[in-house]
Design a protein around this motif. Structure first.
Motif, PDB file in Angstrom:
ATOM      1  N   GLU A   1     -13.411  -1.710   1.777  1.00  0.00           N
ATOM      2  CA  GLU A   1     -13.399  -1.024   3.081  1.00  0.00           C
ATOM      3  C   GLU A   1     -14.754  -0.406   3.416  1.00  0.00           C
ATOM      4  OE1 GLU A   1     -10.359   2.038   2.900  1.00  0.00           O
ATOM      5  OE2 GLU A   1     -10.887   2.618   0.873  1.00  0.00           O
TER       6      GLU A   1
ATOM      7  N   ASP B   1      -6.680   9.161  -2.030  1.00  0.00           N
ATOM      8  CA  ASP B   1      -7.767   8.891  -1.083  1.00  0.00           C
ATOM      9  C   ASP B   1      -7.969  10.117  -0.196  1.00  0.00           C
ATOM     10  OD1 ASP B   1      -9.756   7.606   0.325  1.00  0.00           O
ATOM     11  OD2 ASP B   1      -8.404   6.454   1.576  1.00  0.00           O
TER      12      ASP B   1
ATOM     13  N   CYS C   1      -4.561  -4.553   4.192  1.00  0.00           N
ATOM     14  CA  CYS C   1      -3.561  -3.488   4.360  1.00  0.00           C
ATOM     15  C   CYS C   1      -3.899  -2.517   5.483  1.00  0.00           C
ATOM     16  CB  CYS C   1      -3.346  -2.734   3.054  1.00  0.00           C
ATOM     17  SG  CYS C   1      -4.817  -1.869   2.475  1.00  0.00           S
ATOM     18  N   GLY C   2      -5.006  -2.724   6.203  1.00  0.00           N
ATOM     19  CA  GLY C   2      -5.311  -1.848   7.344  1.00  0.00           C
ATOM     20  C   GLY C   2      -4.418  -2.211   8.529  1.00  0.00           C
TER      21      GLY C   2
ATOM     22  N   LYS D   1      -8.370  13.917   5.487  1.00  0.00           N
ATOM     23  CA  LYS D   1      -7.335  14.490   4.614  1.00  0.00           C
ATOM     24  C   LYS D   1      -8.052  15.323   3.556  1.00  0.00           C
ATOM     25  CE  LYS D   1      -5.975  10.164   4.371  1.00  0.00           C
ATOM     26  NZ  LYS D   1      -5.510   8.942   3.796  1.00  0.00           N
TER      27      LYS D   1
ATOM     28  N   ARG E   1     -13.451   6.746  13.135  1.00  0.00           N
ATOM     29  CA  ARG E   1     -12.134   6.229  13.508  1.00  0.00           C
ATOM     30  C   ARG E   1     -11.231   7.257  14.172  1.00  0.00           C
ATOM     31  NH1 ARG E   1      -9.344   5.120   7.554  1.00  0.00           N
ATOM     32  NH2 ARG E   1      -7.305   5.505   8.484  1.00  0.00           N
TER      33      ARG E   1
ATOM     34  N   ARG F   1       0.294   4.965   0.045  1.00  0.00           N
ATOM     35  CA  ARG F   1      -0.739   6.011   0.171  1.00  0.00           C
ATOM     36  C   ARG F   1      -0.200   7.262  -0.514  1.00  0.00           C
ATOM     37  NH1 ARG F   1      -1.160   3.708   5.668  1.00  0.00           N
ATOM     38  NH2 ARG F   1      -3.342   3.282   6.143  1.00  0.00           N
TER      39      ARG F   1
ATOM     40  N   MET G   1      -9.908  -1.611  -3.172  1.00  0.00           N
ATOM     41  CA  MET G   1      -9.867  -1.674  -1.713  1.00  0.00           C
ATOM     42  C   MET G   1     -11.267  -2.007  -1.265  1.00  0.00           C
ATOM     43  SD  MET G   1      -7.417   1.094   0.021  1.00  0.00           S
ATOM     44  CE  MET G   1      -7.525   0.218   1.587  1.00  0.00           C
TER      45      MET G   1
ATOM     46  N   ARG H   1     -14.964  11.618  -0.936  1.00  0.00           N
ATOM     47  CA  ARG H   1     -13.714  10.978  -0.523  1.00  0.00           C
ATOM     48  C   ARG H   1     -13.270   9.949  -1.568  1.00  0.00           C
ATOM     49  NH1 ARG H   1     -12.373   6.997   4.683  1.00  0.00           N
ATOM     50  NH2 ARG H   1     -10.226   6.768   3.980  1.00  0.00           N
TER      51      ARG H   1
ATOM     52  N   ARG I   1      -1.904   3.156  -4.470  1.00  0.00           N
ATOM     53  CA  ARG I   1      -3.316   3.479  -4.276  1.00  0.00           C
ATOM     54  C   ARG I   1      -3.570   4.888  -4.803  1.00  0.00           C
ATOM     55  NH1 ARG I   1      -5.901   3.926   1.633  1.00  0.00           N
ATOM     56  NH2 ARG I   1      -4.766   5.884   1.654  1.00  0.00           N
TER      57      ARG I   1
ATOM     58  N   LEU J   1       0.870  -1.192   0.000  1.00  0.00           N
ATOM     59  CA  LEU J   1       0.000   0.000   0.000  1.00  0.00           C
ATOM     60  C   LEU J   1       0.897   1.230   0.000  1.00  0.00           C
ATOM     61  CD1 LEU J   1      -2.611   1.684   0.418  1.00  0.00           C
ATOM     62  CD2 LEU J   1      -2.352   1.322   2.872  1.00  0.00           C
TER      63      LEU J   1
ATOM     64  N   GLY K   1      -9.244  -2.840   3.560  1.00  0.00           N
ATOM     65  CA  GLY K   1      -8.848  -1.687   4.380  1.00  0.00           C
ATOM     66  C   GLY K   1      -9.604  -1.768   5.689  1.00  0.00           C
ATOM     67  N   THR K   2      -8.998  -2.459   6.660  1.00  0.00           N
ATOM     68  CA  THR K   2      -9.731  -2.687   7.918  1.00  0.00           C
ATOM     69  C   THR K   2      -9.996  -1.391   8.687  1.00  0.00           C
ATOM     70  OG1 THR K   2      -7.629  -3.175   8.962  1.00  0.00           O
ATOM     71  CG2 THR K   2      -8.944  -5.066   8.260  1.00  0.00           C
ATOM     72  N   ASN K   3      -9.106  -0.392   8.535  1.00  0.00           N
ATOM     73  CA  ASN K   3      -9.300   0.854   9.296  1.00  0.00           C
ATOM     74  C   ASN K   3     -10.671   1.441   8.993  1.00  0.00           C
ATOM     75  OD1 ASN K   3      -6.631   0.402   9.852  1.00  0.00           O
ATOM     76  ND2 ASN K   3      -5.854   1.982   8.493  1.00  0.00           N
ATOM     77  N   ASP K   4     -11.015   1.461   7.720  1.00  0.00           N
ATOM     78  CA  ASP K   4     -12.317   2.004   7.337  1.00  0.00           C
ATOM     79  C   ASP K   4     -13.424   0.976   7.443  1.00  0.00           C
ATOM     80  OD1 ASP K   4     -12.028   4.770   6.753  1.00  0.00           O
ATOM     81  OD2 ASP K   4     -10.752   4.200   5.078  1.00  0.00           O
TER      82      ASP K   4
HETATM   83  C1  PEP Z   1      -7.804   1.316   5.619  1.00  0.00           C
HETATM   84  O1  PEP Z   1      -8.838   1.965   5.572  1.00  0.00           O
HETATM   85  O2  PEP Z   1      -7.653   0.298   6.317  1.00  0.00           O
HETATM   86  C2  PEP Z   1      -6.618   1.738   4.855  1.00  0.00           C
HETATM   87  C3  PEP Z   1      -5.568   0.963   4.714  1.00  0.00           C
HETATM   88  O3  PEP Z   1      -6.614   2.964   4.314  1.00  0.00           O
HETATM   89  P1  PEP Z   1      -6.540   4.354   5.125  1.00  0.00           P
HETATM   90  O4  PEP Z   1      -6.115   4.035   6.536  1.00  0.00           O
HETATM   91  O5  PEP Z   1      -5.559   5.168   4.380  1.00  0.00           O
HETATM   92  O6  PEP Z   1      -7.937   4.867   5.041  1.00  0.00           O
END
Ligand code: PEP
Ligand code: MG
Length: 590
Positions: A443, A347, A514-515, A352, A477, A308, A441, A370, A344, A306, A464-467
């Motif tokens: 997510e 984003d 990739c999160g 951001k 988040r 970014r 992705m 976004r 990627r 990844l 993308g686990t973060n999202d």
């Molecule tokens: C995610 O969402 O897990 C991710 C890898 O992307 P970002 O943290 O940049 O949103």
């Protein structure tokens, strides 16, 4: 370690941006920019003041170039390139003209005029909600601090001469990138700052120089630091002033354990990433800046999973330029050969912000304009980035990945722009990889639910686990107030992930993660049990993840995932995963 202060310890919590434990005498660094005394001048002195500024600018330029040379020979060209931006700031004609005007019209000493202009710039940058642009205030503060000190006739000093104790930890309101780069590493063992973020150049340097660091402490009680003993826990983002004997014993044990783990991990640098029964998982790295490529290669990551691009993209308007982008992406492609890089596309959005959104904010930015939505609405600009990526694909293995996909139509629209971009390059006779792989992705829950359709359009998925956690559980988040509801192991999140991996495999494409959860060692059994093909993690986590995978059996992890099907709460999932990981690699968890 000995505790020589009977005072009660003070614990401060911030964000750990570089792992490790540092302990030593506190050295407090003042703010880079100190307000000069207000001094009036006579009209006849204006020319002499202007000449003083010219001399100070020349001296500052020489110091920055020296520092740049020193860093380039000691460390890496990439770190040294940060100072190119400083040199540009030094010569910014808008700033300099305004300084001269104030000196001339208000008849104040040139340092007073210079201070008032740069302070105004810094204050307005700090108000911007975009974390990357806010961090640029630090660069301006750094350069301006040097100019002001040169106007005073004193050399800017950060480094060996100020640190008399054998082991020193730096505490500061903020540290500039050049402060960090010029720290005497034989003495300075760690640092902590009141402000800062994980995306700052300072944090990036701390990570790649392996200096434990904690930022965003909000308020350091500088007045309580007379005893001077401070412990920095870069793993957990904790700073302890005057730690108690019990705390020191606890940390001594942690340091010893960490030493053992790190030396043991060395042997994993050159090993392939295999489970105990020989199943291969690709282990790659996440990066935001090309400065990080050295660490990626050092740990033998299988490329970048990844990249970014938004931090690079947002850094300067001029970077919205195909040739600049192509060159940047080519650097990453060449450095990660033969594995390659997954780039990627932009984003921006959420936290951001796109420049246009700063003056016209949205009520719910994380649900708004976004990622791919914005790119598709700015198709000309999107194709500049796609052509930049395509050009780089002629020089190494490059894959492209689209963020924030929520429907089949969106991935189709993104691919259409890709086709147009390819045709534009063909028409211009520019070489690129015709077979470039495209990924989505995953997510957003709606993408999970139509994953079978999306899978037929792409070569791979990256979760993308973060999202995915944020959108599955409706938990912002970045909102501290609901942080305890942000649950990576919520059974609904696990189901979303399971669905995604299964849809990928049903459609014969590979699936990565990739999160941040990819590097959570209590979740490694989940990735192995679900048959995830690739994990992309921060470079500091690479070796631990590789070792954890080597200690897991696919069969046992698959059985664990079967058990988890009936779990109804995060506590149950977490408990079972933790127990499983603790049995396999207790030494990696603390
Ligand atoms: C995610 O969402 O897990 C991710 C890898 O992307 P970002 O943290 O940049 O949103
Ligand atoms: Mg995301």
């Amino acid at each position: 370690m000995t505790a020589n202060a009977p005072k009660a310890e003070i614990r401060l919590e911030g964000i750990g941006v570089s792992p490790g434990i540092a302990w030593g005498t506190a050295e407090i660094l003042g703010k880079a920019l100190e307000e000069p005394e207000q001094t009036s001048i006579l009209r006849s002195e204006v020319d002499a003041e202007k000449a003083r500024l010219s001399l100070a600018l020349v001296a500052t330029r020489d110091q920055i170039v020296d520092l740049q040379r020193q860093i380039a020979s000691d460390e890496s060209e990439d770190h040294a390139s940060i100072f190119d931006a400083h040199l540009l700031l030094l010569e910014d004609s808008a700033v300099l003209n305004e300084v001269l005007r104030i000196c001339e019209t208000e008849l104040v000493a040139i340092e007073c005029a210079y201070y008032s202009v740069v302070k105004r710039y810094i204050d307005s940058l700090r108000k911007i909600s975009d974390p990357y642009l806010r961090e640029r205030a630090v660069d301006i503060e750094d350069v301006a601090g040097r100019v002001l000190k040169n106007l005073e006739g004193t050399e800017p000093s950060v480094g060996s001469e100020t640190h008399e104790a054998d082991t020193t930890v730096i505490l500061a309101h903020d540290l500039t990138p050049s402060d960090t780069a010029s720290l005497d590493r034989s003495k300075v063992k760690g640092f902590a700052t009141e402000v800062g973020s994980a995306t700052s150049h300072t944090a990036i340097m701390a990570r790649s120089l392996s200096i434990p660091a904690v930022v965003a402490l909000h308020q350091i009680p500088f007045e309580s630091l007379s005893a001077g003993n401070v412990l920095i826990d870069g793993y957990n983002g904790v700073v302890i002033i005057d730690p108690s004997p019990d705390t020191l014993v606890e940390y001594e044990a942690l340091v010893e354990r960490e030493k053992g783990i790190l030396s043991d991990l060395e042997s994993f640098k050159d090993k392939p990433t295999l489970t105990s029964d020989g199943n291969k998982i690709t282990l790659s790295a996440n990066i935001e800046f090309i400065d990080e490529l050295g660490a990626v290669a050092e740990k033998n990551a299988e490329g970048v999973g990844l990249y970014r691009t938004e931090f690079f993209y947002l850094s300067e308007e001029t970077l919205r330029n195909e040739a600049n982008q192509a060159e940047n992406y080519r650097t990453v492609a060449e450095a990660t050969s033969p594995h390659g890089v997954i780039i990627r596309t932009l984003d921006i959005g959420g936290d951001k912000l796109y420049p246009e959104l700063r003056s016209n904010p949205e009520p719910n930015p994380f649900l708004g304009w976004r990622g791919i939505r914005l790119s598709l609405d700015r198709a000309d600009e999107f194709r500049i980035q796609l052509r930049g990526i395509l050009r780089a694909s002629a020089h190494g293995k490059v894959r492209v990945m689209f963020p924030f996909i929520c429907s089949l139509e969106e991935i189709q629209a993104a691919k259409e722009q890709m086709e147009i971009s390819k045709q534009e390059l063909r028409d211009a006779g520019v070489a690129f990889d015709e077979e470039i792989e495209i990924g989505a992705m995953i997510e957003i829950p709606s993408a999970v639910l139509v994953a079978d359709h999306i899978a037929k359009e792409v070569d791979f998925f990256s979760i993308g686990t973060n999202d995915l956690i944020q959108y599955t559980t409706a938990v912002d988040r970045i909102n501290d107030r609901v942080a305890d509801l942000y649950q990576p192991m919520h059974p609904a999140v696990i189901s979303m992930i399971r669905e995604t991996v299964e849809a990928a495999h049903r459609n014969n494409i590979w699936c990565g993660v990739c999160g941040e959860a990819a590097s959570d060692l209590t979740m490694t059994p989940v990735w192995v049990g679900l048959g995830v093909d690739e994990l992309s993690v921060g470079s500091a986590q690479l070796l631990k993840t590789r070792k954890a995978i080597s200690l897991l059996s696919t069969e046992e992890c698959t059985a664990l995932m079967e058990t988890l099907r009936t779990a109804g709460t995060e506590d149950t999932v977490k408990g079972l995963c933790r127990e499983f990981a603790e049995t396999a690699y207790p030494e990696l968890l603390y």
